[in-house]
Design a protein around this motif. Sequence first.
Motif, PDB file in Angstrom:
ATOM      1  N   UNK A   7       0.822  -1.212   0.000  1.00 15.49           N
ATOM      2  CA  UNK A   7       0.000   0.000   0.000  1.00 15.49           C
ATOM      3  C   UNK A   7       0.856   1.263   0.000  1.00 15.49           C
ATOM      4  N   UNK A   8       1.865   1.307   0.854  1.00 13.96           N
ATOM      5  CA  UNK A   8       2.630   2.543   0.995  1.00 13.96           C
ATOM      6  C   UNK A   8       3.535   2.806  -0.208  1.00 13.96           C
ATOM      7  N   UNK A   9       3.963   1.762  -0.920  1.00 13.28           N
ATOM      8  CA  UNK A   9       4.868   1.973  -2.061  1.00 13.28           C
ATOM      9  C   UNK A   9       4.149   1.898  -3.412  1.00 13.28           C
ATOM     10  N   UNK A  10       3.141   1.040  -3.523  1.00 14.21           N
ATOM     11  CA  UNK A  10       2.505   0.816  -4.820  1.00 14.21           C
ATOM     12  C   UNK A  10       1.050   1.279  -4.877  1.00 14.21           C
ATOM     13  N   UNK A  11       0.493   1.661  -3.730  1.00 11.97           N
ATOM     14  CA  UNK A  11      -0.902   2.064  -3.721  1.00 11.97           C
ATOM     15  C   UNK A  11      -1.851   0.912  -3.966  1.00 11.97           C
ATOM     16  N   UNK A  12      -1.435  -0.289  -3.640  1.00 11.46           N
ATOM     17  CA  UNK A  12      -2.272  -1.471  -3.847  1.00 11.46           C
ATOM     18  C   UNK A  12      -2.639  -2.053  -2.478  1.00 11.46           C
ATOM     19  N   UNK A  13      -3.954  -2.081  -2.172  1.00 11.93           N
ATOM     20  CA  UNK A  13      -4.419  -2.586  -0.874  1.00 11.93           C
ATOM     21  C   UNK A  13      -4.455  -4.104  -0.894  1.00 11.93           C
ATOM     22  N   UNK A  14      -3.302  -4.690  -0.989  1.00  9.37           N
ATOM     23  CA  UNK A  14      -3.191  -6.150  -1.075  1.00  9.37           C
ATOM     24  C   UNK A  14      -3.462  -6.764   0.298  1.00  9.37           C
ATOM     25  N   UNK A  15      -4.355  -7.764   0.373  1.00  6.38           N
ATOM     26  CA  UNK A  15      -4.613  -8.403   1.671  1.00  6.38           C
ATOM     27  C   UNK A  15      -3.324  -8.943   2.275  1.00  6.38           C
ATOM     28  N   UNK A  16      -3.154  -8.693   3.564  1.00  3.19           N
ATOM     29  CA  UNK A  16      -1.936  -9.135   4.245  1.00  3.19           C
ATOM     30  C   UNK A  16      -1.993 -10.630   4.539  1.00  3.19           C
ATOM     31  N   UNK A  17      -0.812 -11.203   4.677  1.00  4.97           N
ATOM     32  CA  UNK A  17      -0.739 -12.608   5.063  1.00  4.97           C
ATOM     33  C   UNK A  17      -1.214 -12.759   6.508  1.00  4.97           C
ATOM     34  N   UNK A  18      -1.780 -13.869   6.802  1.00  2.20           N
ATOM     35  CA  UNK A  18      -2.264 -14.123   8.164  1.00  2.20           C
ATOM     36  C   UNK A  18      -1.087 -14.092   9.135  1.00  2.20           C
ATOM     37  N   UNK A  19      -1.275 -13.336  10.226  1.00  2.27           N
ATOM     38  CA  UNK A  19      -0.225 -13.230  11.233  1.00  2.27           C
ATOM     39  C   UNK A  19       0.802 -12.160  10.940  1.00  2.27           C
ATOM     40  N   UNK A  20       0.639 -11.379   9.869  1.00  2.00           N
ATOM     41  CA  UNK A  20       1.585 -10.322   9.529  1.00  2.00           C
ATOM     42  C   UNK A  20       1.463  -9.202  10.567  1.00  2.00           C
ATOM     43  N   UNK A  21       2.484  -9.029  11.409  1.00  2.00           N
ATOM     44  CA  UNK A  21       2.431  -8.047  12.498  1.00  2.00           C
ATOM     45  C   UNK A  21       2.520  -6.620  11.980  1.00  2.00           C
ATOM     46  N   UNK A  22       3.003  -6.427  10.761  1.00  2.00           N
ATOM     47  CA  UNK A  22       3.156  -5.063  10.226  1.00  2.00           C
ATOM     48  C   UNK A  22       1.938  -4.630   9.408  1.00  2.00           C
ATOM     49  N   UNK A  23       0.950  -5.492   9.307  1.00  2.00           N
ATOM     50  CA  UNK A  23      -0.209  -5.183   8.465  1.00  2.00           C
ATOM     51  C   UNK A  23      -0.922  -3.918   8.954  1.00  2.00           C
ATOM     52  N   UNK A  24      -1.474  -3.171   7.992  1.00  2.00           N
ATOM     53  CA  UNK A  24      -2.287  -1.994   8.308  1.00  2.00           C
ATOM     54  C   UNK A  24      -3.751  -2.411   8.344  1.00  2.00           C
ATOM     55  N   UNK A  25      -4.525  -1.772   9.225  1.00  2.00           N
ATOM     56  CA  UNK A  25      -5.936  -2.107   9.369  1.00  2.00           C
ATOM     57  C   UNK A  25      -6.798  -0.906   8.997  1.00  2.00           C
ATOM     58  N   UNK A  26      -7.805  -1.152   8.169  1.00  2.00           N
ATOM     59  CA  UNK A  26      -8.756  -0.116   7.778  1.00  2.00           C
ATOM     60  C   UNK A  26     -10.168  -0.655   7.971  1.00  2.00           C
TER      61      UNK A  26
END
Length: 948
Positions: free
Chosen positions: A467-486
Amino acid sequence: MDDKATDGAASPQGASEEGALVALVRDLVHELRPRAAPPHISRQSRLEQDLGVDSLARTELSARIERTFRIRLPLDRIGQAETVGDLLAAIEHALPGEAHDPARVSARQPLPPTPAPAEARTLIDALEWHVAHHPERLHLTVLEDDRIEIGAFTYDALARRARRIAAGLVARDVAPGDRVAIMLPTGLDFFAVFFGVLYAGAAPVPIYPPMRLAQIEDHLRRQAGILQNAGAKVLVTLPEGLALAALLRAQVDSLDSIESAATLEREPEAALPAIRDDTQTALIQYTSGSTGDPKGVVLSHANLLANIRAMGEAIGAGSSDVFVSWLPLYHDMGLIGAWLGSLYYAAPLYVMSPLRFLTRPANWLWAVHRFRATLSAAPNFGFELCVNKIDDASIAGLDLSALRMVANGAEPVSVYTLRRFTEKFGRYGFRREAMAPVYGLAENAVGLAFPPPGRAPVIDHVDREALTRKGFAQPAREGDATAMEFVASGQPLPRHEIRIVDPTNRELGERREGRLEFRGPSSTAGYFRNEAKTRELVRDGWLDSGDRAYMANGDIFVTGRIKDIIIRAGRHLYPQEIEEAVGLIPGMRKGCVAVFGAIDPRSATERVVVVAETAETDADARAQLTARAHQTVSEVSGAVADEIVLVPPHAAPKTSSGKIRRSAARALYEQGCLGAPKQAVWRQLTRLALAGFRTQARRVLASLRNLLYACWWWVAAALGYVIVWLGVMTIPTLAGRWSFSRRIARATLWALRIPVETEGLELIPPTNAALVLNHCSYADAILLAATLPGEPVFIAKKELAGQFFAGPFLRRLGAQFVERFDIAGSLADVETLVDAARSGRNLVFFPESTFTRRAGLTGFYLGAFQIATQAGLSVVPGALRGTRSMLRGGQWFPRWSPLGLSIGAPLTPTGKDFAAVVKLRDEARKFVLAHCGEPDLDQLVKPAPTPR
């Protein structure tokens, strides 16, 4: 506590109360600044300046005082308290505390179901529909808190009081299209004044009143800018605020009058213009200023009703709903979403002041419990306040199960807050499905996207790097601690559209982040008197929200404000995410953190600056907070903060609705003014008064110019009249008298530097015609004498025939005298007028019969048209402009004004029956109304009879 205790010679009870209060304050101050030296606390200690007790800490202190003394504090005194002594006085006036009774619910019976006014075109139509169908139905109740009701309005009571206020506004020369500012707190006065402005045909401009005198300078400066931009003619405020409001008048050229609801209601009831045009402005809503200077969003009746209907359709609103609200009425969510929506659907509204909520957040939830509310709303910070400030003991027995929907909007929705609120209050019947994150903005009235009713909040986990580099809201992998939440804000309201576009205005696909644009029947036409900002807002029929977002599975996910997003090394950083994380650091003030980008003048790169409020004063502790903030920024965003700025409480600027003003924080940072101490109230007031000196000087000079012009006007007019009178009384022929009068009238207008614009004079037939003109002022005579050709026969009221100067003068000009309201009532009068017309002269009628100081075209009497029909005369309509502005009825102070006369094509009677007379009148009046430049006062809303 007795008077001696208040004065210092304390009674034992008074000393005990004072000691207990001082202990409470000392404990709170120690919690706020644990490493600081304990301050000396006395009656004179100032809560904010000396002890650092800000608004949020004041809320906590109030709760502790109530628990300790088992009382219920008067909230107005608490809100205005400046010192510890003020708190003691508030305790003295407190009521005994009462435990909440969970069994206590409203004793009112449910109201019978009723449909909404689907055919209403204006807000006035909607209110009048309810008045006609169920006048005594309860509309709204104003609450002191969850237990005390201050007052209530039925639909009929609201309409009656609003009409009285409208009459007061009209008496102060408020005309359709004018703007009236409303600076009132939540109360019955606000609701009545708002509709009073609408009944008068003007546009309401709600602005918020000052919370405390300590904030007076910033508050009034901001309101002066709004009033100046709006061109407000009248400001309505509290009686206690009239003195402070005078400071505004000193800085606002357009402001003619400062009133309270009481002063407006002193006027007698009057007939009011009906507002039938749904494109007329019904509200100018100034944006909160969270992203820049405030802008006035212009909303029509059609915009507001479209939004109310769309929101109601989306949530299934109806008369069986009950709405409880603490939202401020100067903000779209409280004004339109809570109040006007409830009014339209006939759902009872229970409303309390925002101060009541902020001081005692449990009031809101207990009111929901008591009145079995099905609907409510709050911004995110309101839910956060409930989580942090309401203890379980104070809500034992609370039942929130009746709520079917609580809108969470007006600011970014925090996943952290959402989870905590639903978890804590789920134990009290609050269902997760009742929480409804929504999206809206003032430029679309209030609402734009709502989730389906009964759906639990949808939270999207997004890969941060994508999201921050490509502008693509790609679903995060399960358990990804760095994932953003909206949080999903739902789908567009019915008949409204949303799209996501890139910088080239190309629409983007699923899960692609870009600029959110919208359009629909609720959308504003633009900002008031701000064409530049309007051009930025509207592009090819789509409106720019100023937000970045993406769409997924039909839902809108808002990621942040375009102006606030920081770009660092090709990566987008989202300020709200960093602000929330830094605010959770112990010692930082949650909700009081601002993150923004500031351009480095040397490298021209964008620096990340974090401004965080803290009450901590110890140097070592502040260093630890700074280090912790740097670490948190890095963990949350993957970027490094260039600067952490710790500032004292209240240093981070906020909007009236409590949102951080990042642009204002950036400006203060760049000016080096962050955290500057507030000056004493008297210094602020003095500076405001001096700031208004230039405007006041302009007013004085303008008044002097107007006075000199008025004197010259009367000299020129009197001299012209004397010359004309002498000429008319001595010149032997009628044609000569009129020719002489015409030359002197034109010379008088030239001497007064009054431009005259005429059109259609060539349409006036030389004979057999009846001219019908609107009647505005005594100045009509000057304009008509200077412009009308030939020797017209003026039809004058009989009262003038007996006047010493006017009677002989008018006879020498060939005027005819008739009964004022019954021209056709005398056969002799009719024959005389018809003979005059057939002898080669035109008749001149004023079918309004008389004039008033109030602008507007009143109804036409039929007499002139009946005479024209009987005699076969053509009717020539004429519209006078500017004469009322020059010299109003009932006033003798003339003003400069350009004048105009428009003549229409002759109208021929289609018969001699009554229908032909009415048709002739209506056609003539239609032309006059279209060209006179004044509103239509013929179609009137009559005041309802007062019940005995």
